[in-house]
Scaffold this motif. Structure first.
Motif, mmCIF file in Angstrom:
data_model
loop_
_atom_site.group_PDB
_atom_site.id
_atom_site.type_symbol
_atom_site.label_atom_id
_atom_site.label_comp_id
_atom_site.label_asym_id
_atom_site.label_seq_id
_atom_site.Cartn_x
_atom_site.Cartn_y
_atom_site.Cartn_z
ATOM 1 N N LEU A 156 7.839 11.612 -4.794
ATOM 2 C CA LEU A 156 7.533 11.374 -6.204
ATOM 3 C C LEU A 156 6.199 11.986 -6.643
ATOM 4 C CD1 LEU A 156 8.795 7.698 -6.705
ATOM 5 C CD2 LEU A 156 9.944 9.855 -7.255
ATOM 6 N N GLY A 157 5.564 12.758 -5.752
ATOM 7 C CA GLY A 157 4.403 13.516 -6.198
ATOM 8 C C GLY A 157 3.133 13.450 -5.394
ATOM 9 N N PRO A 158 2.837 12.359 -4.676
ATOM 10 C CA PRO A 158 1.583 12.346 -3.911
ATOM 11 C C PRO A 158 1.551 13.440 -2.847
ATOM 12 C CG PRO A 158 2.459 10.124 -4.117
ATOM 13 C CD PRO A 158 3.538 11.063 -4.602
ATOM 14 N N ASN A 159 0.359 13.895 -2.540
ATOM 15 C CA ASN A 159 0.155 14.913 -1.518
ATOM 16 C C ASN A 159 -0.488 14.260 -0.302
ATOM 17 O OD1 ASN A 159 -0.260 17.642 -0.406
ATOM 18 N ND2 ASN A 159 -2.427 17.215 -0.796
ATOM 19 N N LEU A 160 0.057 14.492 0.888
ATOM 20 C CA LEU A 160 -0.496 13.925 2.109
ATOM 21 C C LEU A 160 -1.435 14.924 2.776
ATOM 22 C CD1 LEU A 160 2.464 11.999 3.825
ATOM 23 C CD2 LEU A 160 0.796 11.194 2.146
ATOM 24 N N VAL A 161 -2.565 14.402 3.231
ATOM 25 C CA VAL A 161 -3.578 15.220 3.918
ATOM 26 C C VAL A 161 -3.848 14.587 5.274
ATOM 27 C CG1 VAL A 161 -5.923 16.136 3.847
ATOM 28 C CG2 VAL A 161 -4.644 15.809 1.709
ATOM 29 N N TRP A 189 0.819 -1.214 0.000
ATOM 30 C CA TRP A 189 0.000 0.000 0.000
ATOM 31 C C TRP A 189 0.853 1.265 0.000
ATOM 32 C CZ3 TRP A 189 0.575 -3.560 3.820
ATOM 33 C CH2 TRP A 189 1.216 -3.139 5.005
ATOM 34 N N GLU A 190 2.133 1.158 0.399
ATOM 35 C CA GLU A 190 3.000 2.342 0.412
ATOM 36 C C GLU A 190 3.456 2.714 -0.997
ATOM 37 O OE1 GLU A 190 3.622 4.339 2.728
ATOM 38 O OE2 GLU A 190 3.193 3.325 4.605
ATOM 39 N N TRP A 191 3.584 1.742 -1.877
ATOM 40 C CA TRP A 191 4.019 2.022 -3.241
ATOM 41 C C TRP A 191 2.890 2.533 -4.126
ATOM 42 C CZ3 TRP A 191 7.875 -1.981 -5.756
ATOM 43 C CH2 TRP A 191 9.142 -1.794 -5.202
ATOM 44 N N ALA A 192 1.645 2.226 -3.775
ATOM 45 C CA ALA A 192 0.531 2.522 -4.675
ATOM 46 C C ALA A 192 0.408 4.005 -5.047
ATOM 47 C CB ALA A 192 -0.773 2.010 -4.065
ATOM 48 N N PRO A 193 0.424 4.957 -4.085
ATOM 49 C CA PRO A 193 0.245 6.362 -4.486
ATOM 50 C C PRO A 193 1.367 6.880 -5.390
ATOM 51 C CG PRO A 193 -0.181 6.077 -2.140
ATOM 52 C CD PRO A 193 0.448 4.804 -2.614
ATOM 53 N N SER A 194 2.626 6.619 -5.015
ATOM 54 C CA SER A 194 3.745 7.082 -5.845
ATOM 55 C C SER A 194 3.748 6.368 -7.187
ATOM 56 C CB SER A 194 5.074 6.838 -5.120
ATOM 57 O OG SER A 194 5.167 7.628 -3.950
ATOM 58 N N GLY A 195 3.416 5.067 -7.168
ATOM 59 C CA GLY A 195 3.370 4.314 -8.413
ATOM 60 C C GLY A 195 2.252 4.759 -9.333
#
Length: 297
Positions: free
Chosen positions: A165-170, A127-133
């Motif tokens: 790599l680009g995802p934004n954390l909220v 699940w940690e790779w999914a957003p950046s991937g």
């Protein structure tokens, strides 16, 4: 990444993690094999929780089958650990070879209309790779809901690798405010929706893997408030260090129509089906069923 924590005792650990991250994948998986032996055979990390979860979730399976799932789970867990550290340095090109989004067009069909889209996932695969991937495959920002860690070092390191790599954390508590601010922007808003709420905050109980479990309903409320189409994130481990993800519409139908929270109910059913298909790829060390359902709820 966030600035290095001021406290000097964390400097060595910071550089150790970066040194590990620069190692090639074959060496990382050798480290993972060693960690597996340490966690499973020597320290017994959360073995009681893991086996209790497996026995209650799969009462039809025998001890040998529970043991087989547990061993593979610990191997997968240590792989995820080293793969997560690798996010500190992995290039977008490397990650794109290892993570595939199989149907990005279903998200683009909604964002092309200017919509906010909600994706609900669980602790499945990596699940940690999914957003950046997902960044190279989707033509919209990817937002991920998270809870900050209490330790300043780990919060800085994990925040850095999750966003580089680009995802934004909220932050979870800021979700509503964030969506109000961005309601006119097409974005993919992602939530891990299988986490255990504090007992005082549980608004919805349902059966989940042969046990009652409380679920957060914040995702469903946000979807209703902002008219967001909702998708289930389906994960598949296709090889060591290789993952596929696809988006499946969550359509509250059938038995879910009897629920006060049909989207949450349908999510639970879809995740349950996924777990039966991929039993060793779920996070069994998590105390998912630590709360008992109150009588009459």
């Amino acid at each position: 990444m966030k600035e290095l924590p001021v406290r000097k005792q964390y400097y060595l650990l910071w550089w150790l993690f970066l040194a590990i991250a620069w190692l090639p994948f074959p060496v990382l998986y050798l480290i993972s094999d060693v960690l597996y032996g340490l966690l499973f055979y020597i320290t017994g990390y959360r073995k009681k929780v893991v086996f209790q979860n497996l026995q209650r979730s799969f009462p039809e399976k025998n001890k040998e089958e529970h043991l087989k799932i547990a061993k593979q789970f610990y191997r997968n867990l240590t792989d995820i650990l080293v793969e997560t550290i690798k996010l500190a340095v992995i290039s977008p090109e490397q990650l794109k070879k290892r993570v595939q989004i199989l149907n990005p067009e279903v998200i683009e069909a909604e964002t092309s209309k200017g919509k906010l889209v909600l994706a609900m996932g669980g602790h499945q695969g990596n699940w940690e790779w999914a957003p950046s991937g997902g960044i190279p495959f989707l033509n919209c920002p990817i937002d991920v809901v998270y809870k900050p860690l209490s330790n300043t070092f780990f919060e800085a390191f994990v925040y850095g690798i999750r966003t580089r790599l680009g995802p934004n954390l909220v932050r979870m508590k800021d979700s509503l405010r964030f969506l109000i601010q961005h309601k006119k922007q097409p974005r993919l808003f992602c939530m891990l929706s299988d986490q255990t709420p504090p007992k005082s905050e549980i608004q919805y109980w349902t059966t989940f893997m042969n046990q009652y479990a409380g679920f957060f309903v914040g995702g469903e409320k946000l979807a209703a408030s902002f008219h967001m189409p909702v998708f289930f994130i389906h994960a598949q481990r296709v090889g060591r260090g290789y993952y596929n993800f696809k988006f499946i519409p969550i359509e509250p139908a059938g038995a879910a129509l009897q629920s006060d929270y049909p989207i949450t109910e349908q999510f639970a059913r879809m995740l349950e089906t996924w777990i039966h298909e991929n039993p060793s790829d779920y996070l069994w060390s998590h105390r998912r069923w630590k709360h008992e359902r109150p009588v009459g709820s």
